[in-house]
Design a protein around this motif. Structure first.
Motif, PDB file in Angstrom:
ATOM      1  N   THR A 224     -18.891  -1.572  15.692  1.00  0.00           N
ATOM      2  CA  THR A 224     -18.087  -1.237  14.519  1.00  0.00           C
ATOM      3  C   THR A 224     -18.425  -2.164  13.367  1.00  0.00           C
ATOM      4  O   THR A 224     -18.785  -3.329  13.561  1.00  0.00           O
ATOM      5  CB  THR A 224     -16.586  -1.358  14.847  1.00  0.00           C
ATOM      6  OG1 THR A 224     -16.324  -2.692  15.326  1.00  0.00           O
ATOM      7  CG2 THR A 224     -16.184  -0.363  15.910  1.00  0.00           C
ATOM      8  N   PRO A 225     -18.299  -1.673  12.124  1.00  0.00           N
ATOM      9  CA  PRO A 225     -18.552  -2.530  10.966  1.00  0.00           C
ATOM     10  C   PRO A 225     -17.466  -3.580  10.819  1.00  0.00           C
ATOM     11  O   PRO A 225     -16.377  -3.458  11.373  1.00  0.00           O
ATOM     12  CB  PRO A 225     -18.541  -1.535   9.796  1.00  0.00           C
ATOM     13  CG  PRO A 225     -17.698  -0.400  10.272  1.00  0.00           C
ATOM     14  CD  PRO A 225     -17.935  -0.310  11.747  1.00  0.00           C
ATOM     15  N   GLY A 226     -17.741  -4.615  10.031  1.00  0.00           N
ATOM     16  CA  GLY A 226     -16.754  -5.668   9.815  1.00  0.00           C
ATOM     17  C   GLY A 226     -16.738  -6.639  10.972  1.00  0.00           C
ATOM     18  O   GLY A 226     -17.787  -7.026  11.491  1.00  0.00           O
ATOM     19  N   SER A 227     -15.528  -7.038  11.367  1.00  0.00           N
ATOM     20  CA  SER A 227     -15.407  -8.009  12.457  1.00  0.00           C
ATOM     21  C   SER A 227     -15.913  -7.406  13.766  1.00  0.00           C
ATOM     22  O   SER A 227     -15.730  -6.223  14.031  1.00  0.00           O
ATOM     23  CB  SER A 227     -13.934  -8.420  12.630  1.00  0.00           C
ATOM     24  OG  SER A 227     -13.164  -7.304  12.984  1.00  0.00           O
ATOM     25  N   ASN A 228     -16.550  -8.230  14.560  1.00  0.00           N
ATOM     26  CA  ASN A 228     -17.087  -7.790  15.847  1.00  0.00           C
ATOM     27  C   ASN A 228     -16.454  -8.621  16.963  1.00  0.00           C
ATOM     28  O   ASN A 228     -16.922  -9.711  17.275  1.00  0.00           O
ATOM     29  CB  ASN A 228     -18.611  -7.954  15.872  1.00  0.00           C
ATOM     30  CG  ASN A 228     -19.284  -6.977  14.930  1.00  0.00           C
ATOM     31  OD1 ASN A 228     -19.205  -5.772  15.116  1.00  0.00           O
ATOM     32  ND2 ASN A 228     -19.927  -7.503  13.893  1.00  0.00           N
ATOM     33  N   PRO A 229     -15.373  -8.112  17.553  1.00  0.00           N
ATOM     34  CA  PRO A 229     -14.660  -8.891  18.566  1.00  0.00           C
ATOM     35  C   PRO A 229     -15.506  -9.101  19.818  1.00  0.00           C
ATOM     36  O   PRO A 229     -16.386  -8.315  20.132  1.00  0.00           O
ATOM     37  CB  PRO A 229     -13.437  -8.022  18.881  1.00  0.00           C
ATOM     38  CG  PRO A 229     -13.834  -6.643  18.492  1.00  0.00           C
ATOM     39  CD  PRO A 229     -14.766  -6.794  17.335  1.00  0.00           C
ATOM     40  N   TYR A 230     -15.206 -10.191  20.496  1.00  0.00           N
ATOM     41  CA  TYR A 230     -15.906 -10.482  21.740  1.00  0.00           C
ATOM     42  C   TYR A 230     -15.576  -9.443  22.805  1.00  0.00           C
ATOM     43  O   TYR A 230     -14.483  -8.877  22.833  1.00  0.00           O
ATOM     44  CB  TYR A 230     -15.510 -11.868  22.264  1.00  0.00           C
ATOM     45  CG  TYR A 230     -16.283 -12.992  21.636  1.00  0.00           C
ATOM     46  CD1 TYR A 230     -17.537 -13.345  22.130  1.00  0.00           C
ATOM     47  CD2 TYR A 230     -15.761 -13.703  20.559  1.00  0.00           C
ATOM     48  CE1 TYR A 230     -18.258 -14.382  21.564  1.00  0.00           C
ATOM     49  CE2 TYR A 230     -16.478 -14.741  19.982  1.00  0.00           C
ATOM     50  CZ  TYR A 230     -17.726 -15.070  20.489  1.00  0.00           C
ATOM     51  OH  TYR A 230     -18.439 -16.081  19.920  1.00  0.00           O
ATOM     52  N   GLN A 231     -16.532  -9.232  23.686  1.00  0.00           N
ATOM     53  CA  GLN A 231     -16.326  -8.390  24.854  1.00  0.00           C
ATOM     54  C   GLN A 231     -15.795  -9.261  25.989  1.00  0.00           C
ATOM     55  O   GLN A 231     -16.151 -10.434  26.119  1.00  0.00           O
ATOM     56  CB  GLN A 231     -17.654  -7.762  25.297  1.00  0.00           C
ATOM     57  CG  GLN A 231     -18.262  -6.820  24.285  1.00  0.00           C
ATOM     58  CD  GLN A 231     -17.847  -5.385  24.529  1.00  0.00           C
ATOM     59  OE1 GLN A 231     -16.945  -5.102  25.313  1.00  0.00           O
ATOM     60  NE2 GLN A 231     -18.530  -4.462  23.877  1.00  0.00           N
TER      61      GLN A 231
END
Length: 238
Positions: A224-231
């Motif tokens: 996803t664009p913007g913030s990229n949360p940790y998996q």
């Protein structure tokens, strides 16, 4: 024919007057769903019977594998449904007629049955739903948009939906509804969907991480664009 053998000889192969019904629950596009089977004009829960030479857990696992193709499906006991009038003679009579099978008064399936109900949480994307010999189709339905349900299965479905809401407030098991790797925002949305209420995101994440059940992966989610949360994933136990 498998169906004919079951109808003819089933009473010699399975424990009498006892059945299993399964509420198989999945999650897709922020919607909680359950797997149903079409029998005639109505839809019913996946279910089966317990072989004379197998345990109840073995029977539940077997039926789940047959319906979802999952090797080690999650399942949890729900409730015994054993009303004294719980038999479905008229429904089976219609089924026999539709299948062109001679009707026999006193057939073993028309006896009163006590059912052991379980619910199972699965990742929909990993399932391959299959109808059984009785069924015409197997499909996922939203809990909020159920079709015409047969037998007493709507009561079992509603009981499972309520129990899941209670259970996730006592123990962590919702990860079974997600893929092996997921983000905290995904887990957060899932809990909001089940509980049907808003949850404080930072407090929720702190609680989840504090459980010690999840480990953060080094790679970031770039989908996803913007913030990229940790998996995250479930901690692998030795």
């Amino acid at each position: 024919m498998e169906l004919e053998n079951f109808l003819k000889y089933g009473e010699n192969q399975f424990l009498p007057n006892l059945s299993i019904d399964l509420v198989i629950i999945g999650y897709q596009k922020d919607d909680l769903k359950c797997l149903l089977l079409k029998v005639g004009p109505k839809w019913v829960l996946p279910g089966g019977h317990i072989k004379i030479d197998e345990s109840v857990d073995m029977a539940v696992s077997r039926v789940l594998q047959e319906r979802t193709s999952l090797k080690k499906p999650h399942f949890k006991f729900l409730k015994v449904f054993g009303d004294k009038h719980r038999n479905f003679k008229e429904e089976f009579k219609v089924f026999f007629k539709e299948k062109g099978i001679p009707w026999q008064e006193g057939h073993w399936l028309t006896n009163r049955f006590v059912t052991l109900a379980y619910y199972s949480l699965v990742d929909i994307e990993n399932t391959d739903p299959k109808p059984g010999d009785f069924d015409e189709a197997a499909e996922w339905f939203s809990f909020d948009e159920l079709p015409d349900i047969g037998l007493d299965h709507e009561s079992i479905i509603r009981t499972a939906r309520h129990r899941l809401k209670e259970d996730i407030q006592r123990e962590q098991l919702t990860y079974n509804l997600l893929s092996n790797e997921f983000t905290m925002p995904e887990l957060h949305r899932l809990h909001e969907t089940i509980l049907k209420e808003k949850l404080d995101r930072s407090r929720f994440q702190k609680k989840m991480l504090g459980s010690g059940l999840f480990e953060r992966l080094p790679k970031l989610n770039k989908s996803t664009p913007g913030s990229n949360p940790y998996q995250y994933r479930l901690v692998q136990k030795n």
